[in-house]
Design an enzyme around this catalytic site. Sequence first.
Site: not given
Ligand code: PMP
Length: 360
Positions: A102, A172, A196
């Site tokens: 991520w 994040d 989550k």
């Molecule tokens: N950052 C992290 C740490 C994530 O786990 C996720 C999704 N699993 C995201 C960003 C992206 O999130 P979204 O799909 O809601 O855009």
Amino acid sequence: MARIFNFGAGPATLPEPVLEQAAAEMLDWRASGMSVMEMSHRGKLFIGIHAEAEADLRDLLSIPQNYKVLFLQGGAAAQFAVVPMNLLRGKTTASYVDSGHWAGRAMADAKRYCKIHIAASSKHANYSYAPKQGDWKVDPESAYVHYTSNETIGGVEFHWIPDTGDIPLVADASSHILSRPLDVSRFGLIYAGAQKNIGPAGMAIVIVRDDLIGHADSRTPSIFDYKVQAESDSMINTPPTYAIYLAGLVFQWLKKLGGLAKMEEINVEKAKVVYDYLDQTEFYRSPVAREDRSRMNIPFTLKNDKLDEAFLKQAQASGLAELKGHRSVGGMRASIYNAMPMAGVKALVEFMRDFEKTNG
Ligand code: PMP
């Protein structure tokens, strides 16, 4: 009705009382004669729901007055670009900690807006640990320092808050927000996708110190300009009303449970049940450095990966779903967010023990 234990990384399991309340209020929210989904976002009823959700979130995280709370669309991934759009403030470099999948995604999008300086990386160790503060080399000209405080795929969690001095720290926190108390005042900005620990997918919550807003790049679309959104209570366009309502119910559930200190206590206990088991078997293996193991996402592998398919099939038949690891790393992953009850965690470990007995 048969509910399974859902170990998915997101969208993930939600607290049952929240789903029950949402179901009970679906057709007629508090004698309004309509569903929250049907309400005008500008009407008194929804404005009340929105204000209560924000107040409860502020209360849970003790968010200081000089921070704005925004409920935005586009998920956490939109913020990968929206953060640099808003926070560069005329600077040309931002520092990033490269801790896994991520963090990589965040850097890939930010790269279109500025030069990325990698302050630290655990790539050489297959992203199996959280780079220690002493190993961070932040570019002093950085507009901000970004890190992913819980890597959802790698299962690596920063159990400490980095100190970046006068340079704003951006996190994040998508996959562990609200799992523990957090000193918001240490951050310039915190963002998190909802699916989550907050509610339905598609929404992100942004908590931003107010001196950092109002300097967006002139090409920034108004829906992505933090100042514009802050000034209109996140309603520069039609907001994700139902997601905000459901998040509000989750915040109330957390408050009733005893707040984030209590939630943390429960999360520590749940994670311990899984890690204690993993630590005394050779049959399964945790790839993450002990001190950086995530309480929320627990990746593990079977020593004999030929058994992976049988493991997943039998787990599903036992009511334990979504244990397959992310396609980029394979193996297994158990996500045990706030709403996963201890009973689910115990059922998982019991299943793992039985599977080991039969196949070990
Ligand atoms: N950052 C992290 C740490 C994530 O786990 C996720 C999704 N699993 C995201 C960003 C992206 O999130 P979204 O799909 O809601 O855009």
